[in-house]
Design an enzyme around this catalytic site. Structure first.
Site, PDB file in Angstrom:
ATOM      1  N   ASP A  37       0.846  -1.200   0.000  1.00 37.17           N
ATOM      2  CA  ASP A  37       0.000   0.000   0.000  1.00 37.17           C
ATOM      3  C   ASP A  37       0.878   1.245   0.000  1.00 37.17           C
ATOM      4  O   ASP A  37       0.706   2.138  -0.835  1.00 37.17           O
ATOM      5  CB  ASP A  37      -0.917   0.002   1.235  1.00 37.17           C
ATOM      6  CG  ASP A  37      -1.744  -1.264   1.326  1.00 37.17           C
ATOM      7  OD1 ASP A  37      -2.612  -1.450   0.472  1.00 37.17           O
ATOM      8  OD2 ASP A  37      -1.496  -2.084   2.235  1.00 37.17           O
ATOM      9  N   GLU A 293       1.830  -6.074  -5.677  1.00 41.31           N
ATOM     10  CA  GLU A 293       1.626  -5.273  -6.889  1.00 41.31           C
ATOM     11  C   GLU A 293       2.892  -4.571  -7.336  1.00 41.31           C
ATOM     12  O   GLU A 293       3.272  -4.626  -8.496  1.00 41.31           O
ATOM     13  CB  GLU A 293       0.542  -4.207  -6.642  1.00 41.31           C
ATOM     14  CG  GLU A 293      -0.816  -4.801  -6.561  1.00 41.31           C
ATOM     15  CD  GLU A 293      -1.930  -3.772  -6.629  1.00 41.31           C
ATOM     16  OE1 GLU A 293      -1.691  -2.603  -6.959  1.00 41.31           O
ATOM     17  OE2 GLU A 293      -3.074  -4.183  -6.340  1.00 41.31           O
TER      18      GLU A 293
HETATM   19  O1  TRH Z   1       4.257  -6.002   0.385  1.00 35.35           O
HETATM   20  P1  TRH Z   1       3.365  -6.508  -0.672  1.00 35.35           P
HETATM   21  O2  TRH Z   1       2.899  -7.870  -0.517  1.00 35.35           O
HETATM   22  O3  TRH Z   1       2.154  -5.583  -0.794  1.00 35.35           O
HETATM   23  C1  TRH Z   1       0.821  -5.640  -0.917  1.00 35.35           C
HETATM   24  C2  TRH Z   1       0.068  -5.638   0.352  1.00 35.35           C
HETATM   25  O4  TRH Z   1      -0.138  -6.955   0.788  1.00 35.35           O
HETATM   26  C3  TRH Z   1      -1.199  -4.930   0.129  1.00 35.35           C
HETATM   27  O5  TRH Z   1      -2.053  -4.948   1.232  1.00 35.35           O
HETATM   28  C4  TRH Z   1      -1.898  -5.442  -1.072  1.00 35.35           C
HETATM   29  O6  TRH Z   1      -2.880  -4.508  -1.330  1.00 35.35           O
HETATM   30  C5  TRH Z   1      -0.980  -5.474  -2.271  1.00 35.35           C
HETATM   31  O7  TRH Z   1       0.205  -6.183  -1.960  1.00 35.35           O
HETATM   32  C6  TRH Z   1      -1.609  -6.134  -3.441  1.00 35.35           C
HETATM   33  O8  TRH Z   1       4.117  -6.415  -2.117  1.00 35.35           O
HETATM   34  P2  TRH Z   1       4.452  -5.231  -3.100  1.00 35.35           P
HETATM   35  O9  TRH Z   1       3.207  -4.681  -3.705  1.00 35.35           O
HETATM   36  O10 TRH Z   1       5.461  -5.724  -3.992  1.00 35.35           O
HETATM   37  O11 TRH Z   1       5.064  -4.090  -2.203  1.00 35.35           O
HETATM   38  C7  TRH Z   1       6.318  -4.142  -1.627  1.00 35.35           C
HETATM   39  C8  TRH Z   1       6.951  -2.778  -1.654  1.00 35.35           C
HETATM   40  O12 TRH Z   1       8.084  -2.734  -0.816  1.00 35.35           O
HETATM   41  C9  TRH Z   1       7.442  -2.369  -3.023  1.00 35.35           C
HETATM   42  O13 TRH Z   1       7.217  -0.989  -3.230  1.00 35.35           O
HETATM   43  C10 TRH Z   1       8.944  -2.622  -2.976  1.00 35.35           C
HETATM   44  C11 TRH Z   1       9.212  -2.279  -1.551  1.00 35.35           C
HETATM   45  N1  TRH Z   1      10.420  -2.846  -0.944  1.00 35.35           N
HETATM   46  C12 TRH Z   1      11.519  -2.018  -0.821  1.00 35.35           C
HETATM   47  O14 TRH Z   1      11.495  -0.853  -1.235  1.00 35.35           O
HETATM   48  N2  TRH Z   1      12.635  -2.522  -0.215  1.00 35.35           N
HETATM   49  C13 TRH Z   1      12.703  -3.797   0.245  1.00 35.35           C
HETATM   50  O15 TRH Z   1      13.741  -4.210   0.782  1.00 35.35           O
HETATM   51  C14 TRH Z   1      11.556  -4.640   0.069  1.00 35.35           C
HETATM   52  C15 TRH Z   1      11.610  -6.064   0.562  1.00 35.35           C
HETATM   53  C16 TRH Z   1      10.432  -4.129  -0.528  1.00 35.35           C
END
Ligand code: TRH
Length: 398
Positions: A37, A293
């Protein structure tokens, strides 16, 4: 009379300017869980400031999660400016006046007092949008830019990201693909990026895999397979439940920045990486196992083979979403690659044993990379999400 006319002319001019420029944007992010999010919101906020010259106020209800991907942020401050974005705690909307554009991320609910103020200022002054979740399903095209009438005469506009011209597109910074190409063509870039995370380079000829998935209990037989394989594999594991599963298999607690070897398998525990640098670890990998996402989209911009661990939903709605994406993604791929990819993704998402699907996929890694490059090029022909969101905010009349 002349004074009144002039006043009216100025009012008209200022309304015209506001409509065309819509300078101040309020983004609202309720963190349901994980990092996606705030991950999507933060990326959009930065792009609106840096590429579109908007003034962005970002209201967030969980500054600690935000801090994991944005180390400059101080989670104890209710108001601060980070990377040109004004970050405010959720409660700050109590006193705030709405900007020119209000964006609810993923249908989060604004505080009633803020909604009242939107209604008081009335239609024409504020554009109100709800940015929805990403899906490759075809109904999204019909729902995109549908208005939803709200009390007070304002329409809330539903904005759907997506993979086709009839949707709101995907977040992509203007220079992203050029930066990626420059980085990937620099032989030392990967070593430097890994060293900055405290990690050594991967073993020579290793297949490098980024692992950023949700928790999965059945990983052991796959890891056994990788360890016993004739071919070296490097696994970069992101923090979260999947690291716990990994630690159970390793029978040790691998701290962030540490690496350990089991036969042909080298496992490295990644620390949290600032979002601006997260792409580099995707660019460095031969296969990106991603989720949610934002990392899912970034892996597509990385133009590397990917395996999507979709966010599981109770009613199995995610299975339909997964199928819809696979159908689009694999269209035009050779049948053997299609089958190997689909089987691997299904095995991963359905918590099945991975061994057979993995063995069947490996011979197709080169074809999968060529396919990922083609897919990325075709997506890049479409207008990016931030540009489309700006258009939607500017063009739509109440
Ligand atoms: O964390 P996610 O699984 O996110 C979500 C949530 O579950 C949410 O509620 C739901 O609505 C959505 O999925 C569909 O995975 P996502 O979307 O890949 O987000 C992770 C974010 O974290 C992404 O912007 C990358 C960032 N990130 C970093 O910047 N550095 C890191 O070390 C890591 C592990 C992630």
């Amino acid at each position: 009379m002349r004074v009144i006319n002039r006043h009216l002319r100025l009012q008209g001019l200022s309304a015209h300017l506001r409509m065309n420029h819509r300078k101040t944007w309020d983004l609202f992010c309720h963190v349901v869980d994980n990092l996606g999010d705030i991950g999507v919101t933060w990326r959009l906020a930065r792009q609106l400031v840096h590429e579109h010259g908007r003034v962005v106020r970002l209201y967030v209800d969980d500054l600690n999660s935000f801090h994991a991907i944005c180390p400059e942020l101080n989670p104890r401050l209710a108001q601060q400016t980070v990377c040109g974005v004004e970050v405010l705690s959720w409660g700050r909307q109590q006193q705030a006046e709405p900007g020119d554009v209000v964006v609810e991320m993923f249908g989060c609910h604004l505080l009633p007092s803020f909604v009242d103020r939107i209604q008081q200022v009335g239609p024409g002054r504020v554009r109100w949008l709800n940015l929805e979740h990403l899906s490759a399903e075809s109904w999204v095209e019909d729902a995109h830019l549908r208005p939803s009438p709200q009390p007070g005469g304002i329409n809330k506009l539903f904005f759907f990201p997506g993979f086709t011209d009839a949707t709101g597109g995907l977040l992509r910074e203007a220079d992203l693909l050029t930066r990626r190409d420059a980085w990937q063509s620099l032989p030392s870039a990967r070593r430097i990026a890994l060293r900055a995370l405290g990690l050594p380079p991967p073993p020579e000829h290793a297949t490098t895999v980024l692992l950023f998935s949700y928790g999965r209990s059945r990983l052991g037989s796959w890891l056994d397979l990788l360890a016993a394989s004739a071919r070296p594999t490097m696994l970069w594991v992101c923090p979260g439940p999947i690291m716990e599963t990994m630690n159970n298999w390793l029978t040790m607690q691998l701290a962030a920045g540490q690496t350990t070897v089991r036969g042909s398998l080298t496992v490295a525990a990644l620390p949290y990486i600032a979002q601006e640098r997260f792409d580099e670890i995707l660019w460095a990998a031969d296969l990106c196992i991603v989720r949610g996402e934002d990392s899912f989209v970034r892996a597509q911009w990385a133009a590397r083979p990917l395996l999507w661990h979709i966010y599981p939903q109770h009613d199995d709605a995610h299975t339909v979403k997964l199928d819809a994406f696979l159908a689009r993604y694999l269209e035009g791929a050779e049948a053997p690659l299609r089958e190997a990819t689909r089987n691997l993704w299904m095995a991963w998402n359905q918590e099945l044993a991975l061994d057979n699907a993995w063995d069947a996929f490996l011979p197709h890694v080169t074809a999968a990379r060529r396919h990922a490059e083609r897919w990325c090029r075709s997506l890049a022909l479409r207008t990016d999400l931030a540009t489309q969101l700006r258009r939607a905010a500017r063009d739509t009349e109440e």
